[in-house]
Enzyme design. Structure first.
Site, PDB file in Angstrom:
ATOM      1  CE  LYS A 266      -1.887   2.755   3.030  1.00 49.82           C
ATOM      2  NZ  LYS A 266      -1.888   4.045   2.305  1.00 49.82           N
TER       3      LYS A 266
ATOM      4  CD  GLU B 121      12.657   3.502   8.542  1.00 49.14           C
ATOM      5  OE1 GLU B 121      12.511   4.398   9.412  1.00 49.14           O
ATOM      6  OE2 GLU B 121      12.712   3.724   7.330  1.00 49.14           O
TER       7      GLU B 121
ATOM      8  CB  CYS C 166      12.641   8.188   8.881  1.00 50.97           C
ATOM      9  SG  CYS C 166      13.592   7.252   7.699  1.00 50.97           S
TER      10      CYS C 166
ATOM     11  CD  GLU D  43       9.836  11.800  12.455  1.00 50.83           C
ATOM     12  OE1 GLU D  43       8.766  11.237  12.737  1.00 50.83           O
ATOM     13  OE2 GLU D  43      10.740  11.252  11.803  1.00 50.83           O
TER      14      GLU D  43
HETATM   15  P1  NDP Z   1       1.711   7.686   8.694  1.00 54.78           P
HETATM   16  O1  NDP Z   1       2.463   6.822   9.619  1.00 54.78           O
HETATM   17  O2  NDP Z   1       0.283   7.960   8.965  1.00 54.78           O
HETATM   18  O3  NDP Z   1       1.795   7.105   7.197  1.00 54.78           O
HETATM   19  C1  NDP Z   1       2.618   6.062   6.753  1.00 54.78           C
HETATM   20  C2  NDP Z   1       1.821   5.042   5.953  1.00 54.78           C
HETATM   21  O4  NDP Z   1       0.902   4.351   6.811  1.00 54.78           O
HETATM   22  C3  NDP Z   1       0.955   5.650   4.863  1.00 54.78           C
HETATM   23  O5  NDP Z   1       0.876   4.747   3.777  1.00 54.78           O
HETATM   24  C4  NDP Z   1      -0.375   5.783   5.570  1.00 54.78           C
HETATM   25  O6  NDP Z   1      -1.460   5.917   4.696  1.00 54.78           O
HETATM   26  C5  NDP Z   1      -0.432   4.488   6.341  1.00 54.78           C
HETATM   27  N1  NDP Z   1      -1.325   4.504   7.500  1.00 54.78           N
HETATM   28  C6  NDP Z   1      -1.887   5.568   8.142  1.00 54.78           C
HETATM   29  N2  NDP Z   1      -2.622   5.157   9.191  1.00 54.78           N
HETATM   30  C7  NDP Z   1      -2.528   3.812   9.220  1.00 54.78           C
HETATM   31  C8  NDP Z   1      -3.045   2.803  10.098  1.00 54.78           C
HETATM   32  N3  NDP Z   1      -3.800   3.104  11.156  1.00 54.78           N
HETATM   33  N4  NDP Z   1      -2.713   1.510   9.861  1.00 54.78           N
HETATM   34  C9  NDP Z   1      -1.930   1.178   8.820  1.00 54.78           C
HETATM   35  N5  NDP Z   1      -1.412   2.082   7.959  1.00 54.78           N
HETATM   36  C10 NDP Z   1      -1.706   3.392   8.153  1.00 54.78           C
HETATM   37  O7  NDP Z   1       2.468   9.041   8.560  1.00 54.78           O
HETATM   38  P2  NDP Z   1       1.847  10.475   8.192  1.00 54.78           P
HETATM   39  O8  NDP Z   1       1.800  10.563   6.734  1.00 54.78           O
HETATM   40  O9  NDP Z   1       0.577  10.729   8.919  1.00 54.78           O
HETATM   41  O10 NDP Z   1       2.946  11.441   8.795  1.00 54.78           O
HETATM   42  C11 NDP Z   1       2.888  11.785  10.174  1.00 54.78           C
HETATM   43  C12 NDP Z   1       4.249  11.911  10.751  1.00 54.78           C
HETATM   44  O11 NDP Z   1       4.857  10.635  10.693  1.00 54.78           O
HETATM   45  C13 NDP Z   1       5.190  12.815   9.982  1.00 54.78           C
HETATM   46  O12 NDP Z   1       5.051  14.138  10.357  1.00 54.78           O
HETATM   47  C14 NDP Z   1       6.507  12.237  10.358  1.00 54.78           C
HETATM   48  O13 NDP Z   1       6.887  12.770  11.590  1.00 54.78           O
HETATM   49  C15 NDP Z   1       6.232  10.764  10.528  1.00 54.78           C
HETATM   50  N6  NDP Z   1       6.627   9.975   9.336  1.00 54.78           N
HETATM   51  C16 NDP Z   1       7.735   9.225   9.404  1.00 54.78           C
HETATM   52  C17 NDP Z   1       8.151   8.522   8.302  1.00 54.78           C
HETATM   53  C18 NDP Z   1       9.371   7.699   8.312  1.00 54.78           C
HETATM   54  O14 NDP Z   1       9.969   7.495   7.261  1.00 54.78           O
HETATM   55  N7  NDP Z   1       9.768   7.122   9.416  1.00 54.78           N
HETATM   56  C19 NDP Z   1       7.447   8.597   7.021  1.00 54.78           C
HETATM   57  C20 NDP Z   1       6.235   9.371   7.069  1.00 54.78           C
HETATM   58  C21 NDP Z   1       5.874  10.042   8.192  1.00 54.78           C
HETATM   59  P3  NDP Z   1      -1.867   7.422   4.268  1.00 54.78           P
HETATM   60  O15 NDP Z   1      -0.720   7.979   3.532  1.00 54.78           O
HETATM   61  O16 NDP Z   1      -3.008   7.236   3.403  1.00 54.78           O
HETATM   62  O17 NDP Z   1      -2.180   8.160   5.535  1.00 54.78           O
END
Ligand code: NDP
Length: 484
Positions: free
Chosen positions: A189, A263, A297, A394
């Protein structure tokens, strides 16, 4: 405080990358069982270009019935895929890697249109590294037992994989390449805001004649991700994203015998000692925090500078920041592109306001930002206390918080004073000091006199709330095999 730019005496002429060669469809279905399919339940949603706020293409979102269909297709294809010799599976991965290279220019442009990152980065980092990851695991496919200390291995089965929006194609490659090399099939996904490069990867899987059902790509929002991990019939979940969602997934999998790697986020310390080559360190700091608008990240978002050189480093950093070009992601001279989404921009705004409210001193470079789209100019905070939110949470944006230290022990204490533990940087002229500090840091990756350096042969992953499990190199095979 917002200060004027310090150093641009002349500017480059615009150098926009052309979009003529991009072959996007108007609308994409779900990639299930070897073809694009209409969703049974989900809606079609436009994917927005964050630098213009214009829709690029429409994408089907998967509902629970679609996920069921995707998992069933993956389940049906898995035994035959696993029964191929490693050499045969490797051939498919080599083909995918070569096709990514062939379509590199198009993939780079689509990645920048869909996600907002400068094309210089998608062209030189994301796409070549995605291909390199498939090449790397293509090479492992027939040597799996060598990667796990000479023991027998078996695939886990069906892997559910969820990737974020900051490195869409690269994260898809990090997830799919080792899973497939080990004989698993996958349901991936992509993130809601950046599904397009994964859908082009689906086309590449077709071009590579990958057997139907080996890879499914099911775009959707957070609800789709939450539903995917709750479906029956998956054997493994691999997730990259926020710590809060990581915890939710862990809770959803408890007691189900589904193996998990996470991760998650970070608040990584980039530590500059007084004996470091300071100009080099400044370049490393810039790369550490402004690369990909800080949507990284492992971004070096906590800058720890030894007190004796703090003033010098901050002055040089501020001067260097003044030369960063912020704007059109498709311009080849752009250093800092668009913020990935309105939601992320709001998160950055909120934390930056909290930093100001708590008394840290803010400096943001003054530059002309485009009228439409989501933008945040590179920002530096000094007078930051370890308890400030901008030193703890973060931000995931182009914002660096500066703290100082006097001794090596204090640097280590401050660096480890975080619930996260993903990465760190150490800048020093002394090799022995670098090794001593690196071994004391609770971080999965420690870079010495460099930052944000990635290689498919090197393991990447976190400590503490940054997650568990490793991706990359032979360590990245482990989460996808049962070892006997
Ligand atoms: P999320 O953790 O929500 O998104 C990561 C992925 O998980 C996306 O594909 C998202 O879908 C999906 N997702 C969201 N909710 C769920 C759930 N309950 N169960 C399973 N999968 C889910 O990150 P955000 O985009 O909301 O970003 C929020 C914060 O997270 C950022 O500000 C940053 O601090 C951190 N982040 C860290 C990352 C890293 O590389 N470690 C990457 C991205 C964010 P969808 O995109 O549709 O919401």
């Amino acid at each position: 405080m917002t200060r004027a730019r310090t150093a641009i005496a002349w500017d480059y002429a615009p150098a926009p990358e052309s979009t003529d060669h991009v072959r996007l469809r108007d609308s994409y279905g779900l990639f299930i069982d070897g073809d694009f399919r209409d969703p049974r339940e989900g809606a079609r949603v436009p994917s927005i270009n964050p630098s213009t706020e214009e829709p690029i293409a429409e994408v089907a979102h998967a509902g629970p019935a679609d996920l069921r269909r995707a998992i069933d297709a993956a389940r049906a294809a898995q035994p035959r895929w696993a029964s191929l010799s490693g050499l045969e599976r490797g051939k498919y991965l080599f083909r995918i890697a070569r096709l990514i290279q062939e379509r590199a220019r198009e993939l780079a442009v689509v990645e920048s249109m869909d996600g907002g990152k400068p094309v210089r980065e998608s062209r030189d980092v994301d796409i070549p590294l995605a291909a390199a990851h498939f090449f790397h695991y293509a090479g492992w496919a027939d040597k799996l037992s060598y990667g796990v200390g000479g023991r027998e291995v078996a695939p886990l089965g069906v892997a559910a994989q969820i990737v974020p929006w900051n490195f869409p194609l690269l994260m898809a490659a990090w997830k799919l390449a080792p899973a497939l090399a080990c004989g698993n099939t996958a349901v991936l996904k992509p993130a809601e805001t950046t599904p397009l490069s994964a859908l082009l990867l689906a086309e590449i899987c077709q071009e590579a004649e990958l057997p139907a059902g080996v890879v499914q790509i099911v775009p959707g929002d957070g609800a789709t991700g939450a539903a995917l991990v709750r479906q029956e019939g998956i054997d493994k979940v691999a997730f990259t994203g926020s710590t809060s969602v990581g915890k939710d997934i862990q809770a959803a999998l408890a007691g189900r015998g589904v193996s998990l790697t996470l991760e998650l986020g970070g608040k990584s310390a980039n530590i500059v000692f007084e004996d470091a080559a300071l100009d080099q360190a400044v370049e490393g700091i810039v790369n550490g925090i402004f690369f990909n608008q800080g949507h990284v990240c492992c971004a070096g978002s906590r800058l720890l500078i030894q007190e004796s050189v703090a003033e010098t480093v901050v002055a040089r950093l501020w001067e260097r920041m003044g030369r960063l070009r912020v704007g059109d992601p498709l311009d080849k001279n752009t250093d800092v592109g668009a913020i990935n989404s309105r939601e992320q921009l709001e998160r950055i705004d909120e934390l930056v306001s909290a930093g100001e409210g708590e008394g840290a001193v803010r400096r943001t470079i003054a530059c002309d930002l485009p009228e439409r789209g989501y933008w945040f100019a590179p920002t530096l905070f000094t007078e930051v206390a370890p308890a400030h939110r901008i030193a703890v949470e973060e931000i995931f944006g182009p914002v660096v918080s500066v703290l100082t230290f006097r001794t090596q022990a204090e640097a280590i204490d401050k660096a480890n004073n975080s619930p996260y533990g993903l990465a760190a940087g150490v800048w020093t002229d002394k090799g022995a000091k670098a090794f001593e500090v690196a071994s004391a840091l609770q971080a999965g990756v420690v870079w010495q006199n460099t930052y944000n350096h990635f290689d498919p042969s090197a393991a990447f992953g976190g400590y503490k709330e940054s997650g568990f499990g490793r991706e990359g190199g032979p360590a990245g095979l482990r989460p996808y095999v049962r070892v006997s």
